[in-house]
Scaffold this active site. Sequence first.
Site, PDB file in Angstrom:
ATOM      1  CG  HIS A   1      -4.534   0.118   3.914  1.00 35.57           C
ATOM      2  ND1 HIS A   1      -3.811  -0.787   3.160  1.00 35.57           N
ATOM      3  CD2 HIS A   1      -5.473   0.624   3.061  1.00 35.57           C
ATOM      4  CE1 HIS A   1      -4.301  -0.846   1.936  1.00 35.57           C
ATOM      5  NE2 HIS A   1      -5.306   0.012   1.839  1.00 35.57           N
TER       6      HIS A   1
ATOM      7  CB  CYS B   1      -0.979  -0.004   1.175  1.00 33.37           C
ATOM      8  SG  CYS B   1      -0.231   0.108   2.819  1.00 33.37           S
TER       9      CYS B   1
ATOM     10  CG  HIS C   1      -6.654   0.559  -1.705  1.00 31.84           C
ATOM     11  ND1 HIS C   1      -6.896  -0.072  -0.512  1.00 31.84           N
ATOM     12  CD2 HIS C   1      -7.624   0.106  -2.569  1.00 31.84           C
ATOM     13  CE1 HIS C   1      -7.957  -0.863  -0.625  1.00 31.84           C
ATOM     14  NE2 HIS C   1      -8.419  -0.777  -1.854  1.00 31.84           N
TER      15      HIS C   1
END
Length: 352
Positions: A314, A266, A326
Amino acid sequence: MNRRHCATAAIVLVCALTVLASPGQAFAAPEPPASATTPAAKKSLEQVRLELDALYRRASSATDAYNLAEDQADKQSAEIVKLAQEIVKGQARIDDLKNRAGAAARAQYRDGGLPAGAQLILTDDPQLFLDGAGRIRQSQKATKDLLGELTRTQTDLASYTKDASTQWKKLEANRVKQAKAKKDIEDRIAEAKKIEDKLEKEERARLLLLEQQAEYKAQTAWLSSGALKDIGGKASEQGKKAVKFATAQIGKPYVWGAEGPKSYDCSGLTSQAWSAAGKGIPRTSQEQWRLLPRIAVKDMRPGDLIIYHADASHVGMYIGDGAIVHAPRPGRNVTIAGAGSMAILGVVRPDK
Protein backbone atom coordinates in the site's frame (compact mmCIF):
# COMPACT_ATOMS: atom_id res chain seq x y z
CA MET A 1 0.28 25.37 19.92
CA ASN A 2 3.10 23.38 18.30
CA ARG A 3 2.82 21.47 14.99
CA ARG A 4 2.40 18.12 16.67
CA HIS A 5 -0.48 19.30 18.85
CA CYS A 6 -2.06 20.99 15.81
CA ALA A 7 -1.82 17.78 13.83
CA THR A 8 -3.22 15.72 16.71
CA ALA A 9 -6.12 18.14 17.10
CA ALA A 10 -6.80 18.00 13.35
CA ILE A 11 -6.91 14.20 13.34
CA VAL A 12 -9.19 14.18 16.40
CA LEU A 13 -11.50 16.66 14.70
CA VAL A 14 -11.63 14.60 11.49
CA CYS A 15 -12.46 11.44 13.43
CA ALA A 16 -15.07 13.22 15.55
CA LEU A 17 -16.76 14.76 12.53
CA THR A 18 -16.77 11.38 10.78
CA VAL A 19 -18.41 9.73 13.78
CA LEU A 20 -20.98 12.50 14.21
CA ALA A 21 -21.77 12.52 10.49
CA SER A 22 -22.64 8.82 10.49
CA PRO A 23 -26.36 8.23 11.15
CA GLY A 24 -27.11 6.20 14.22
CA GLN A 25 -23.51 6.22 15.44
CA ALA A 26 -22.61 6.03 19.10
CA PHE A 27 -19.33 7.19 20.55
CA ALA A 28 -18.55 3.66 21.71
CA ALA A 29 -18.60 0.49 19.64
CA PRO A 30 -20.47 -2.12 21.70
CA GLU A 31 -20.63 -5.64 20.39
CA PRO A 32 -23.90 -6.40 18.57
CA PRO A 33 -26.36 -8.73 20.32
CA ALA A 34 -25.94 -12.38 19.47
CA SER A 35 -28.23 -13.52 16.70
CA ALA A 36 -28.46 -16.77 14.80
CA THR A 37 -28.86 -14.81 11.55
CA THR A 38 -25.69 -12.68 11.76
CA PRO A 39 -21.96 -13.49 11.73
CA ALA A 40 -21.72 -11.71 15.10
CA ALA A 41 -23.23 -14.82 16.73
CA LYS A 42 -19.92 -16.55 16.09
CA LYS A 43 -17.48 -13.68 15.71
CA SER A 44 -17.21 -10.28 17.29
CA LEU A 45 -17.25 -7.24 15.02
CA GLU A 46 -13.59 -6.71 15.85
CA GLN A 47 -12.82 -10.23 14.61
CA VAL A 48 -14.81 -9.48 11.46
CA ARG A 49 -12.85 -6.23 11.01
CA LEU A 50 -9.53 -8.06 11.30
CA GLU A 51 -10.70 -10.76 8.89
CA LEU A 52 -11.81 -8.18 6.33
CA ASP A 53 -8.57 -6.25 6.78
CA ALA A 54 -6.57 -9.42 6.06
CA LEU A 55 -8.64 -10.19 2.95
CA TYR A 56 -8.29 -6.68 1.56
CA ARG A 57 -4.56 -6.71 2.32
CA ARG A 58 -4.24 -9.91 0.27
CA ALA A 59 -6.28 -8.33 -2.51
CA SER A 60 -4.02 -5.27 -2.40
CA SER A 61 -0.90 -7.41 -2.68
CA ALA A 62 -2.44 -9.33 -5.60
CA THR A 63 -3.37 -6.01 -7.21
CA ASP A 64 0.27 -4.98 -7.11
CA ALA A 65 1.23 -8.27 -8.77
CA TYR A 66 -1.44 -7.72 -11.44
CA ASN A 67 -0.37 -4.13 -12.11
CA LEU A 68 3.30 -5.12 -12.34
CA ALA A 69 2.54 -7.97 -14.76
CA GLU A 70 0.38 -5.62 -16.84
CA ASP A 71 3.10 -2.96 -16.92
CA GLN A 72 5.73 -5.52 -17.94
CA ALA A 73 3.42 -6.99 -20.58
CA ASP A 74 2.88 -3.53 -22.08
CA LYS A 75 6.65 -2.95 -22.24
CA GLN A 76 7.25 -6.37 -23.78
CA SER A 77 4.53 -5.80 -26.37
CA ALA A 78 6.18 -2.50 -27.33
CA GLU A 79 9.58 -4.22 -27.53
CA ILE A 80 8.16 -6.97 -29.76
CA VAL A 81 6.75 -4.31 -32.10
CA LYS A 82 10.17 -2.60 -32.29
CA LEU A 83 11.92 -5.92 -32.96
CA ALA A 84 9.38 -6.80 -35.65
CA GLN A 85 10.09 -3.49 -37.34
CA GLU A 86 13.84 -4.19 -37.21
CA ILE A 87 13.26 -7.66 -38.66
CA VAL A 88 11.32 -6.17 -41.58
CA LYS A 89 14.05 -3.58 -42.21
CA GLY A 90 16.75 -6.25 -41.92
CA GLN A 91 15.01 -8.52 -44.42
CA ALA A 92 14.62 -5.62 -46.85
CA ARG A 93 18.33 -4.85 -46.48
CA ILE A 94 19.24 -8.46 -47.18
CA ASP A 95 17.06 -8.47 -50.29
CA ASP A 96 18.80 -5.29 -51.50
CA LEU A 97 22.27 -6.73 -50.89
CA LYS A 98 21.37 -9.93 -52.71
CA ASN A 99 20.07 -7.93 -55.66
CA ARG A 100 23.36 -6.02 -55.82
CA ALA A 101 25.34 -9.25 -55.68
CA GLY A 102 23.16 -10.66 -58.45
CA ALA A 103 23.75 -7.55 -60.58
CA ALA A 104 27.52 -8.05 -60.26
CA ALA A 105 27.19 -11.67 -61.32
CA ARG A 106 25.08 -10.71 -64.33
CA ALA A 107 27.65 -8.08 -65.35
CA GLN A 108 30.37 -10.73 -65.31
CA TYR A 109 28.20 -12.96 -67.46
CA ARG A 110 27.76 -10.19 -70.00
CA ASP A 111 31.55 -9.88 -70.17
CA GLY A 112 31.76 -13.40 -71.47
CA GLY A 113 31.86 -15.15 -68.16
CA LEU A 114 35.57 -14.36 -67.66
CA PRO A 115 36.71 -12.94 -64.35
CA ALA A 116 38.05 -9.39 -64.52
CA GLY A 117 41.57 -10.65 -63.74
CA ALA A 118 41.53 -13.02 -66.71
CA GLN A 119 40.33 -10.28 -69.06
CA LEU A 120 43.12 -8.01 -67.81
CA ILE A 121 45.82 -10.58 -68.60
CA LEU A 122 44.60 -10.78 -72.19
CA THR A 123 45.14 -7.07 -72.90
CA ASP A 124 48.39 -5.84 -74.52
CA ASP A 125 47.78 -2.15 -73.68
CA PRO A 126 49.88 -1.13 -70.57
CA GLN A 127 47.56 1.80 -69.71
CA LEU A 128 44.48 -0.37 -69.96
CA PHE A 129 46.28 -2.90 -67.76
CA LEU A 130 46.99 -0.28 -65.08
CA ASP A 131 43.48 1.14 -65.25
CA GLY A 132 42.02 -2.34 -65.10
CA ALA A 133 44.16 -3.29 -62.12
CA GLY A 134 42.81 -0.29 -60.20
CA ARG A 135 39.26 -1.18 -61.06
CA ILE A 136 39.81 -4.78 -59.99
CA ARG A 137 41.07 -3.69 -56.59
CA GLN A 138 38.04 -1.41 -56.18
CA SER A 139 35.71 -4.16 -57.33
CA GLN A 140 37.27 -6.67 -54.95
CA LYS A 141 36.90 -4.24 -52.04
CA ALA A 142 33.30 -3.51 -53.01
CA THR A 143 32.53 -7.23 -53.21
CA LYS A 144 34.20 -7.86 -49.85
CA ASP A 145 32.26 -4.98 -48.26
CA LEU A 146 29.04 -6.24 -49.82
CA LEU A 147 29.55 -9.76 -48.48
CA GLY A 148 30.56 -8.39 -45.06
CA GLU A 149 27.46 -6.24 -44.84
CA LEU A 150 25.29 -9.14 -45.94
CA THR A 151 26.80 -11.34 -43.21
CA ARG A 152 26.34 -8.66 -40.53
CA THR A 153 22.75 -8.01 -41.59
CA GLN A 154 21.95 -11.72 -41.49
CA THR A 155 23.49 -11.95 -38.00
CA ASP A 156 21.48 -8.95 -36.79
CA LEU A 157 18.33 -10.43 -38.27
CA ALA A 158 18.91 -13.72 -36.45
CA SER A 159 19.52 -11.77 -33.20
CA TYR A 160 16.32 -9.72 -33.62
CA THR A 161 14.36 -12.88 -34.28
CA LYS A 162 15.79 -14.58 -31.18
CA ASP A 163 15.09 -11.50 -29.02
CA ALA A 164 11.53 -11.30 -30.32
CA SER A 165 10.99 -14.95 -29.42
CA THR A 166 12.36 -14.34 -25.90
CA GLN A 167 10.16 -11.28 -25.41
CA TRP A 168 7.15 -13.23 -26.64
CA LYS A 169 7.78 -15.97 -24.05
CA LYS A 170 8.08 -13.32 -21.32
CA LEU A 171 4.88 -11.70 -22.52
CA GLU A 172 3.00 -14.97 -22.32
CA ALA A 173 4.44 -15.66 -18.85
CA ASN A 174 3.29 -12.25 -17.63
CA ARG A 175 -0.15 -12.83 -19.08
CA VAL A 176 -0.36 -16.00 -17.01
CA LYS A 177 0.73 -14.01 -13.92
CA GLN A 178 -1.91 -11.39 -14.70
CA ALA A 179 -4.64 -13.99 -14.96
CA LYS A 180 -3.59 -15.63 -11.67
CA ALA A 181 -3.37 -12.30 -9.86
CA LYS A 182 -6.74 -11.20 -11.24
CA LYS A 183 -8.40 -14.38 -9.97
CA ASP A 184 -6.78 -13.93 -6.56
CA ILE A 185 -7.99 -10.33 -6.36
CA GLU A 186 -11.53 -11.21 -7.38
CA ASP A 187 -11.64 -14.17 -4.99
CA ARG A 188 -10.46 -12.09 -2.01
CA ILE A 189 -12.83 -9.20 -2.77
CA ALA A 190 -15.76 -11.59 -3.30
CA GLU A 191 -14.96 -13.31 0.01
CA ALA A 192 -14.85 -9.97 1.82
CA LYS A 193 -18.07 -8.80 0.18
CA LYS A 194 -19.79 -12.01 1.20
CA ILE A 195 -18.87 -11.31 4.82
CA GLU A 196 -19.98 -7.67 4.62
CA ASP A 197 -23.26 -8.56 2.92
CA LYS A 198 -24.23 -10.70 5.92
CA LEU A 199 -23.93 -7.72 8.26
CA GLU A 200 -26.95 -5.68 9.23
CA LYS A 201 -26.95 -1.95 8.45
CA GLU A 202 -26.21 -1.07 12.08
CA GLU A 203 -23.36 -3.58 12.18
CA ARG A 204 -21.80 -2.06 9.08
CA ALA A 205 -21.96 1.36 10.68
CA ARG A 206 -20.27 0.04 13.83
CA LEU A 207 -17.72 -1.81 11.71
CA LEU A 208 -16.81 1.45 9.98
CA LEU A 209 -16.45 3.08 13.39
CA LEU A 210 -14.15 0.27 14.52
CA GLU A 211 -11.98 0.86 11.45
CA GLN A 212 -11.79 4.56 12.22
CA GLN A 213 -10.96 3.91 15.86
CA ALA A 214 -8.17 1.48 14.92
CA GLU A 215 -6.71 4.04 12.52
CA TYR A 216 -7.00 6.80 15.11
CA LYS A 217 -5.31 4.66 17.77
CA ALA A 218 -2.40 3.90 15.42
CA GLN A 219 -2.12 7.56 14.37
CA THR A 220 -2.15 8.77 17.97
CA ALA A 221 0.58 6.29 18.91
CA TRP A 222 2.65 7.44 15.93
CA LEU A 223 2.27 11.11 16.85
CA SER A 224 3.02 10.37 20.51
CA SER A 225 6.29 8.74 19.49
CA GLY A 226 7.55 12.17 18.41
CA ALA A 227 7.69 11.16 14.75
CA LEU A 228 6.19 14.46 13.63
CA LYS A 229 8.46 16.64 15.78
CA ASP A 230 11.29 16.90 13.25
CA ILE A 231 9.16 16.79 10.11
CA GLY A 232 8.99 20.22 8.53
CA GLY A 233 10.24 19.94 4.98
CA LYS A 234 8.62 22.13 2.36
CA ALA A 235 7.27 20.62 -0.83
CA SER A 236 9.18 21.04 -4.08
CA GLU A 237 7.38 22.66 -7.00
CA GLN A 238 6.74 19.23 -8.51
CA GLY A 239 5.68 17.95 -5.10
CA LYS A 240 3.09 20.74 -4.80
CA LYS A 241 1.66 19.80 -8.20
CA ALA A 242 1.51 16.13 -7.22
CA VAL A 243 -0.29 16.94 -3.94
CA LYS A 244 -2.72 19.23 -5.75
CA PHE A 245 -3.60 16.48 -8.24
CA ALA A 246 -3.95 13.77 -5.58
CA THR A 247 -6.14 15.83 -3.25
CA ALA A 248 -8.36 16.81 -6.18
CA GLN A 249 -9.29 13.11 -6.49
CA ILE A 250 -10.76 12.92 -2.96
CA GLY A 251 -14.16 11.25 -3.02
CA LYS A 252 -13.48 9.10 -6.09
CA PRO A 253 -13.88 5.34 -5.54
CA TYR A 254 -11.13 2.78 -5.15
CA VAL A 255 -11.11 0.27 -8.03
CA TRP A 256 -8.29 -2.22 -8.28
CA GLY A 257 -6.07 -1.69 -11.32
CA ALA A 258 -7.57 1.77 -11.95
CA GLU A 259 -5.46 4.80 -12.89
CA GLY A 260 -8.20 7.41 -13.19
CA PRO A 261 -9.73 9.64 -14.06
CA LYS A 262 -12.92 8.33 -12.40
CA SER A 263 -11.38 5.82 -9.99
CA TYR A 264 -8.00 4.73 -8.63
CA ASP A 265 -6.19 2.07 -6.70
CA CYS A 266 -3.51 3.19 -4.24
CA SER A 267 -0.51 3.23 -6.57
CA GLY A 268 -2.64 4.31 -9.51
CA LEU A 269 -3.35 7.51 -7.57
CA THR A 270 0.28 8.19 -6.63
CA SER A 271 1.72 7.35 -10.05
CA GLN A 272 -0.84 9.52 -11.84
CA ALA A 273 -0.32 12.39 -9.40
CA TRP A 274 3.41 12.43 -10.08
CA SER A 275 2.81 12.01 -13.80
CA ALA A 276 0.64 15.12 -13.67
CA ALA A 277 3.55 16.85 -11.93
CA GLY A 278 5.81 15.94 -14.85
CA LYS A 279 7.63 13.01 -13.23
CA GLY A 280 7.07 9.43 -14.34
CA ILE A 281 7.38 6.86 -11.53
CA PRO A 282 6.82 3.07 -11.31
CA ARG A 283 3.20 1.92 -11.45
CA THR A 284 3.06 -0.27 -8.32
CA SER A 285 3.71 0.44 -4.65
CA GLN A 286 6.23 -2.40 -4.50
CA GLU A 287 8.16 -1.04 -7.49
CA GLN A 288 7.93 2.49 -6.07
CA TRP A 289 9.53 1.16 -2.88
CA ARG A 290 12.15 -0.83 -4.77
CA LEU A 291 13.21 1.77 -7.31
CA LEU A 292 12.62 5.27 -5.89
CA PRO A 293 15.14 7.00 -3.59
CA ARG A 294 14.43 6.30 0.08
CA ILE A 295 14.52 8.94 2.79
CA ALA A 296 14.10 8.99 6.56
CA VAL A 297 10.62 9.64 7.94
CA LYS A 298 11.93 12.71 9.77
CA ASP A 299 13.05 14.20 6.45
CA MET A 300 9.83 13.72 4.51
CA ARG A 301 7.97 16.58 2.89
CA PRO A 302 4.63 16.94 1.09
CA GLY A 303 4.62 14.95 -2.14
CA ASP A 304 6.75 12.13 -0.75
CA LEU A 305 5.24 8.65 -0.83
CA ILE A 306 4.80 6.60 2.32
CA ILE A 307 4.95 2.85 1.71
CA TYR A 308 2.98 0.64 4.08
CA HIS A 309 3.10 -2.95 5.37
CA ALA A 310 5.99 -5.40 5.24
CA ASP A 311 5.17 -6.43 1.66
CA ALA A 312 4.96 -2.79 0.42
CA SER A 313 1.40 -3.47 -0.71
CA HIS A 314 0.00 0.00 0.00
CA VAL A 315 1.09 3.58 -0.65
CA GLY A 316 -0.17 7.03 0.26
CA MET A 317 1.07 10.55 -0.48
CA TYR A 318 2.20 12.71 2.41
CA ILE A 319 0.45 16.09 2.33
CA GLY A 320 1.84 17.62 5.52
CA ASP A 321 0.76 17.96 9.17
CA GLY A 322 0.93 14.20 9.73
CA ALA A 323 -1.61 13.33 7.04
CA ILE A 324 -1.72 11.43 3.74
CA VAL A 325 -4.10 11.25 0.82
CA HIS A 326 -4.67 7.70 -0.41
CA ALA A 327 -7.06 5.25 -2.06
CA PRO A 328 -7.72 2.81 0.83
CA ARG A 329 -9.40 -0.32 -0.51
CA PRO A 330 -12.45 -1.65 -2.40
CA GLY A 331 -15.63 -0.12 -1.02
CA ARG A 332 -13.85 3.06 0.08
CA ASN A 333 -13.10 6.36 -1.64
CA VAL A 334 -9.93 8.40 -2.01
CA THR A 335 -9.58 10.21 1.32
CA ILE A 336 -7.28 11.88 3.83
CA ALA A 337 -5.95 9.77 6.70
CA GLY A 338 -3.30 9.91 9.38
CA ALA A 339 0.15 9.07 8.01
CA GLY A 340 0.70 6.76 10.97
CA SER A 341 -2.68 5.03 10.77
CA MET A 342 -1.05 1.98 9.14
CA ALA A 343 2.27 0.22 9.62
CA ILE A 344 4.90 2.36 7.84
CA LEU A 345 7.56 0.46 5.90
CA GLY A 346 9.40 3.58 4.69
CA VAL A 347 9.30 6.76 2.63
CA VAL A 348 10.42 7.40 -0.97
CA ARG A 349 10.91 10.66 -2.86
CA PRO A 350 10.12 10.67 -6.59
CA ASP A 351 11.93 13.95 -7.36
CA LYS A 352 15.07 13.45 -5.32
